[in-house]
Design an enzyme around this catalytic site. Structure first.
Site, PDB file in Angstrom:
ATOM      1  N   ILE A  61     -50.233  83.832 -12.139  1.00 25.78           N
ATOM      2  CA  ILE A  61     -51.624  83.965 -12.572  1.00 25.78           C
ATOM      3  C   ILE A  61     -51.945  85.459 -12.632  1.00 25.78           C
ATOM      4  O   ILE A  61     -51.782  86.174 -11.635  1.00 25.78           O
ATOM      5  CB  ILE A  61     -52.590  83.256 -11.603  1.00 25.78           C
ATOM      6  CG1 ILE A  61     -52.119  81.824 -11.323  1.00 25.78           C
ATOM      7  CG2 ILE A  61     -53.995  83.258 -12.162  1.00 25.78           C
ATOM      8  CD1 ILE A  61     -53.009  81.065 -10.370  1.00 25.78           C
ATOM      9  N   ALA A 120     -48.748  82.649  -7.685  1.00 27.78           N
ATOM     10  CA  ALA A 120     -48.603  84.059  -7.325  1.00 27.78           C
ATOM     11  C   ALA A 120     -49.261  84.953  -8.361  1.00 27.78           C
ATOM     12  O   ALA A 120     -49.169  84.699  -9.568  1.00 27.78           O
ATOM     13  CB  ALA A 120     -47.117  84.416  -7.205  1.00 27.78           C
ATOM     14  N   ASP A 121     -49.926  85.993  -7.893  1.00 26.21           N
ATOM     15  CA  ASP A 121     -50.380  87.040  -8.792  1.00 26.21           C
ATOM     16  C   ASP A 121     -49.147  87.770  -9.325  1.00 26.21           C
ATOM     17  O   ASP A 121     -48.073  87.725  -8.727  1.00 26.21           O
ATOM     18  CB  ASP A 121     -51.294  88.006  -8.034  1.00 26.21           C
ATOM     19  CG  ASP A 121     -51.993  88.995  -8.951  1.00 26.21           C
ATOM     20  OD1 ASP A 121     -52.227  88.640 -10.119  1.00 26.21           O
ATOM     21  OD2 ASP A 121     -52.293  90.105  -8.504  1.00 26.21           O
ATOM     22  N   LYS A 122     -49.298  88.424 -10.470  1.00 23.51           N
ATOM     23  CA  LYS A 122     -48.156  89.123 -11.062  1.00 23.51           C
ATOM     24  C   LYS A 122     -47.976  90.521 -10.474  1.00 23.51           C
ATOM     25  O   LYS A 122     -46.948  90.836  -9.880  1.00 23.51           O
ATOM     26  CB  LYS A 122     -48.322  89.228 -12.586  1.00 23.51           C
ATOM     27  CG  LYS A 122     -47.177  89.992 -13.279  1.00 23.51           C
ATOM     28  CD  LYS A 122     -47.417  90.132 -14.754  1.00 23.51           C
ATOM     29  CE  LYS A 122     -48.448  91.167 -15.077  1.00 23.51           C
ATOM     30  NZ  LYS A 122     -48.023  92.566 -14.751  1.00 23.51           N
TER      31      LYS A 122
END
Length: 276
Positions: free
Chosen positions: A219, A10-12
């Site tokens: 990520i 997952a993106d932050k």
């Protein structure tokens, strides 16, 4: 198909966090602060927060734009800096848009005397790497790059996204509008620390993934210390977890990469190619 998922990357920003940026800290004129100060260096930092981005105020009076840029606009407005008045004082005449490879952006503005002021903001290690001096209230001083980087890392360790701001004066718009020319020999002005709080439901979602046998991985393009602090708040890792950067990924062989991904739960300072 979803039942066979074993890892979720997952993106932050906006996924694990609320994407609701707000300015929490500053460093300018040699000192850290939670509210803007006064003096020439602070004036330049606030001017950069007012005009060196693309956020605007919409018809309903609400700010519109990228969340990071909206946070700068709101903080500048709270300090008495109005965007339309700022644009009238410092009309934009050119720009180098943000690029994830350069990790910064630059806008150029016409001054009242006809000269041009360039404002560069971006990752502290990138901007400081192009700075030769620091602006203080008494004028330019020698740049303590190591000390300033340590200060930015303390802010990042608090979970803040840190932007550095540098400026340069020009006789006119540079004929060679390339980053190699425009974004160098800068004067450091200050840091801006922004907080993007974790989503309230994200911590439980991560716990639920683990209960289901799914490994969550974060990520992000943010600083490694920022990433580690947010990951710890979310319960994704502990505060001492290893964080792998995009620069480190580029140096790995395929075999080393295969071993590393089995262990790593947080990646930081990555580009879009690294995410893929």
């Amino acid at each position: 198909t979803l039942g066979s998922v074993t890892v979720i990357c997952a993106d932050k920003t906006g996924t694990l966090t609320a994407n609701g940026m707000r300015v929490e800290q500053y460093h300018c004129d040699g000192a850290a602060a939670t509210t803007p100060g006064t003096g020439p260096a602070w004036d330049l930092l606030l001017e950069a927060m007012t005009v060196s981005h693309d956020a605007t105020t919409g018809e309903a009076g609400l700010p519109v734009g990228d969340p990071t840029e909206v946070a700068l606009l709101v903080a500048a407005r709270d300090a008495g800096r109005d965007r339309p008045a700022g644009d009238a004082r410092l009309p934009r005449v050119a720009e180098l848009p943000f690029d994830s490879g350069r990790k910064c952006m630059t806008t150029l503005h016409r001054l009242a005397d006809g000269q041009v002021l360039s404002i560069t903001k971006g990752a502290p290690e990138v901007v400081l790497g192009q700075c030769a001096r620091e602006l203080r209230g008494e004028g330019p001083v020698a740049l303590d790059r190591a000390g300033l980087l340590a200060g930015s890392e303390r802010m990042a360790a608090d979970g803040l996204r840190v932007l550095a701001v540098g400026i340069r004066h020009w006789a006119g718009v540079p004929p060679d509008m390339t980053p190699a020319v425009v974004e160098r020999s800068l004067d450091f002005v200050g840091f801006i620390g922004l907080l993007d709080p974790p989503r309230p439901e994200a911590r439980q979602a991560i716990a639920s993934c683990r209960e289901a046998g799914i490994v969550p991985v974060m990520i992000t393009g943010d600083h490694p210390l920022t990433a580690r602090a947010v990951a710890a708040r979310l319960g994704l890792t502990d505060a001492r977890a290893t964080v792998v950067t995009g620069a480190e990924l580029e140096r790995l062989t395929d075999a080393d990469f295969d071993r590393l991904v089995a262990e790593t739960r947080v990646y930081a300072r990555v580009s879009p190619e690294h995410k893929l």
